[in-house]
Design an enzyme around this catalytic site. Structure first.
Site, PDB file in Angstrom:
ATOM      1  CG  ASP A  82     -85.948 -56.782 -64.978  1.00 14.93           C
ATOM      2  OD1 ASP A  82     -85.910 -56.947 -63.945  1.00 14.93           O
ATOM      3  OD2 ASP A  82     -84.807 -56.532 -65.937  1.00 14.93           O
ATOM      4  CG  ASP A  84     -86.207 -61.443 -63.289  1.00 19.71           C
ATOM      5  OD1 ASP A  84     -86.433 -61.114 -64.508  1.00 19.71           O
ATOM      6  OD2 ASP A  84     -85.277 -60.991 -62.640  1.00 19.71           O
ATOM      7  CG  ASP A 163     -77.633 -62.458 -54.981  1.00 18.58           C
ATOM      8  OD1 ASP A 163     -78.733 -62.267 -54.428  1.00 18.58           O
ATOM      9  OD2 ASP A 163     -77.071 -61.714 -55.569  1.00 18.58           O
TER      10      ASP A 163
HETATM   11  P1  ATP Z   1     -81.949 -55.492 -60.495  1.00 20.64           P
HETATM   12  O1  ATP Z   1     -82.846 -54.694 -59.931  1.00 20.64           O
HETATM   13  O2  ATP Z   1     -80.714 -54.979 -60.686  1.00 20.64           O
HETATM   14  O3  ATP Z   1     -82.402 -56.633 -61.841  1.00 20.64           O
HETATM   15  P2  ATP Z   1     -81.893 -58.265 -59.349  1.00 20.64           P
HETATM   16  O4  ATP Z   1     -81.824 -58.808 -57.843  1.00 20.64           O
HETATM   17  O5  ATP Z   1     -83.234 -58.761 -60.012  1.00 20.64           O
HETATM   18  O6  ATP Z   1     -81.478 -56.575 -59.363  1.00 20.64           O
HETATM   19  P3  ATP Z   1     -80.688 -59.733 -61.400  1.00 20.64           P
HETATM   20  O7  ATP Z   1     -79.381 -59.770 -61.888  1.00 20.64           O
HETATM   21  O8  ATP Z   1     -82.003 -59.557 -62.316  1.00 20.64           O
HETATM   22  O9  ATP Z   1     -80.747 -58.906 -60.365  1.00 20.64           O
HETATM   23  O10 ATP Z   1     -80.959 -61.485 -60.839  1.00 20.64           O
HETATM   24  C1  ATP Z   1     -82.353 -61.672 -60.453  1.00 20.64           C
HETATM   25  C2  ATP Z   1     -82.139 -62.554 -59.333  1.00 20.64           C
HETATM   26  O11 ATP Z   1     -81.399 -63.763 -59.692  1.00 20.64           O
HETATM   27  C3  ATP Z   1     -81.584 -61.979 -57.944  1.00 20.64           C
HETATM   28  O12 ATP Z   1     -82.386 -61.238 -57.315  1.00 20.64           O
HETATM   29  C4  ATP Z   1     -81.146 -63.284 -57.232  1.00 20.64           C
HETATM   30  O13 ATP Z   1     -82.114 -63.972 -56.615  1.00 20.64           O
HETATM   31  C5  ATP Z   1     -80.550 -64.103 -58.328  1.00 20.64           C
HETATM   32  N1  ATP Z   1     -79.121 -64.031 -58.784  1.00 20.64           N
HETATM   33  C6  ATP Z   1     -78.722 -63.209 -59.704  1.00 20.64           C
HETATM   34  N2  ATP Z   1     -77.381 -63.254 -60.012  1.00 20.64           N
HETATM   35  C7  ATP Z   1     -77.244 -63.959 -59.010  1.00 20.64           C
HETATM   36  C8  ATP Z   1     -75.628 -64.349 -58.306  1.00 20.64           C
HETATM   37  N3  ATP Z   1     -74.580 -63.993 -58.999  1.00 20.64           N
HETATM   38  N4  ATP Z   1     -75.900 -65.272 -57.378  1.00 20.64           N
HETATM   39  C9  ATP Z   1     -76.915 -65.588 -56.730  1.00 20.64           C
HETATM   40  N5  ATP Z   1     -77.961 -65.360 -57.127  1.00 20.64           N
HETATM   41  C10 ATP Z   1     -78.287 -64.455 -58.275  1.00 20.64           C
HETATM   42 MG    MG Z   2     -83.603 -58.251 -62.309  1.00 19.56          MG
END
Ligand code: ATP
Ligand code: MG
Length: 463
Positions: A82, A84, A163
């Site tokens: 997705d 963001d 993170d």
């Molecule tokens: P995915 O492809 O699985 O969605 P993602 O990195 O986009 O991976 P998300 O949970 O959608 O994961 O989170 C979006 C963003 O928010 C992450 O890329 C990161 O920058 C931040 N983020 C999410 N969870 C955390 C956390 N627990 N601690 C710090 N930053 C976080």
């Molecule tokens: Mg994501």
């Protein structure tokens, strides 16, 4: 994609392009504005909905970037799950720009904007976690764990609460610029997953980050490095401080990523699996963990395959596989025939699920199905002729049958039994009836007639 980036001249240019770092950092890393000749992305790689959202926010006078997993995945040439968007508009201001949007979340407010069939998550830049000194940051408890994270900030603060470096890249599609404060692009290129800031502090703030590290390693083949792996091993028990409901969501993301087998081994290796599911972890013997005979691994392989084939998967099947051995071990404590008594199995199912749910909250809507899958096993094994049609029509038949197949492949059952159930599903009505008749003739066990119960008096005493 990184052809330009390999060029030493560009590397030199990047190194010299130092603007602003984090005020608290001993070793501030430059914010770098990277053009398309370096990042190799194109706004056309971004979904129509996300482009529309960014355009509207910019037209309304706000800043808006793509951030996180979508930028990382595009750079890795993978299809993002997705998109963001992050902006300097507050959730209320975002809502005013988009009539078809709603604010969600309490701990962390975001806005869901609907564009056609897409839902784009829009969040507001948050202030970082690593205390700026002059300002109360996100609220933390005495162990350094983050409780709230709703303090709005600027982009160069927002980056330090993320993170990993690879998750902290901002893609500004209005100028086609990638903004990299923390060397995330280099880490992507080198295939490295690196925490922003001190890894132990970041794990203490939010222990779920260890699970996220495992997920990104399994899914994107990024390396954690031996230091980070050791750190996770030494601090795996911090997982106990995470609310069980949040762990359920994370566990599903971990095992429903299409890389469940790799994830399982990583979690075990880092001691995280035993923290999530202590009783299941203790129950596994050598055979359970073998890809040839283990129901756990067979179940995970099966789920991975279904996800690759874009077939639906259910959470209950995963837990049915993970906890089956623990349930069987509890049943095996009983003597002789009682081991296979359905009531003994049900008791064991409730006990095991009850205990494991203390760490990872498995919602009732899921655990009920897990119990149904297990419960149907003995009925599928017994094949009472009069029950066959009812079983075939049962709403959990498909999941229970898939579980029976796994048990058969794992050597727990006679493969002929699984073949029989496969066969009967492929037959037309007369063919089915014939198979059921053959069972009857073959002396398949009939249901024992129950002796009528003696009626009870209203005070509960047997009359
Ligand atoms: P995915 O492809 O699985 O969605 P993602 O990195 O986009 O991976 P998300 O949970 O959608 O994961 O989170 C979006 C963003 O928010 C992450 O890329 C990161 O920058 C931040 N983020 C999410 N969870 C955390 C956390 N627990 N601690 C710090 N930053 C976080
Ligand atoms: Mg994501």
């Amino acid at each position: 994609m990184f052809g330009g980036y390999q060029n030493p001249l560009i590397k030199k240019f990047l190194k010299s392009f130092v603007t602003k770092g984090h005020p608290e950092r001993e070793d501030p890393v430059a914010q770098r504005m990277l053009g398309p000749e370096v990042h190799g992305l194109s706004p056309s790689n971004v979904s129509k909905g996300a482009r529309q959202v960014v355009k509207s926010l910019v037209e309304a006078g706000y800043c808006a970037d793509l951030v996180g997993g979508c930028v990382r995945d595009l750079l890795l040439e993978k299809r993002p799950k997705d998109f963001d968007v992050v902006t300097d508009a507050s959730p209320e201001e975002v809502r005013q720009v988009f009539p078809r949007s709603r604010i969600v979340g309490r701990r962390f407010q975001i806005v869901h904007v609907r564009v056609g069939r897409e839902v784009i998550e829009v969040s507001t830049y948050r202030a970082g976690n690593e205390g700026d000194g002059d300002r109360e940051d996100a609220a933390k408890n005495k162990f350094g764990r983050i409780l709230r994270d709703n303090v709005f900030g600027t982009r160069d603060q927002d980056v330090y609460r993320r993170d990993f470096t690879v998750n902290a890249l901002y893609y500004d599609i209005s100028t086609d610029t990638l903004v990299d404060y923390v060397g995330g692009l280099e880490d992507i290129q080198a295939g490295k997953l690196r925490f922003i800031g001190d890894p132990l502090t970041r794990i203490n703030e939010d222990p779920v980050r260890m699970l996220r590290a495992v997920r990104f390693k399994a899914k994107l083949d990024l390396s954690l490095g031996s230091d980070l792996e050791d750190l996770c091993r030494d601090h795996a028990q911090l997982i106990r401080h995470v609310p069980p409901a949040r762990l359920f969501d994370e566990v599903l993301k971990l095992f429903h990523s299409g890389h469940g087998v790799v994830t399982f081994w990583l979690l075990r290796d880092l001691g995280l699996f035993a923290e999530l599911f202590p009783e299941a972890a203790r129950s596994y013997g050598e055979a359970d963990l073998s890809p040839k005979t283990g129901i756990v691994l067979k179940g995970l392989q099966n789920t991975d395959r279904r996800i690759t084939q874009k077939k639906p998967v259910i959470a209950a099947f995963l837990f049915a596989c993970l906890f089956w051995r623990a349930v069987r071990l509890q049943c095996d404590r009983h003597e002789g025939k009682r081991k296979n008594n359905p009531q003994i199995l049900q008791r064991a199912a409730f006990d095991v699920l009850g205990r494991e749910t203390q760490r990872v909250m498995i919602p009732r809507r899921v655990s009920t199905i897990v119990i149904e899958i297990w419960d149907m096993q003995s009925r599928l094994e017994t094949r009472r002729p009069r029950m066959i049609e009812k079983l075939l029509e049962h709403r959990r038949f498909r999941a229970a049958y898939d579980f029976l197949l796994l048990r058969s492949e794992a050597g727990e059952l006679d493969p002929q039994l699984a073949d029989w159930w496969t066969d009967i599903q492929e037959r037309d009505e007369p063919g089915r009836q014939k198979m059921i008749k053959e069972l009857d003739a073959g002396g398949a066990p009939r249901k024992r007639r129950r002796r009528p119960r003696r009626p009870k008096s209203p005070d509960g005493n047997v009359r």
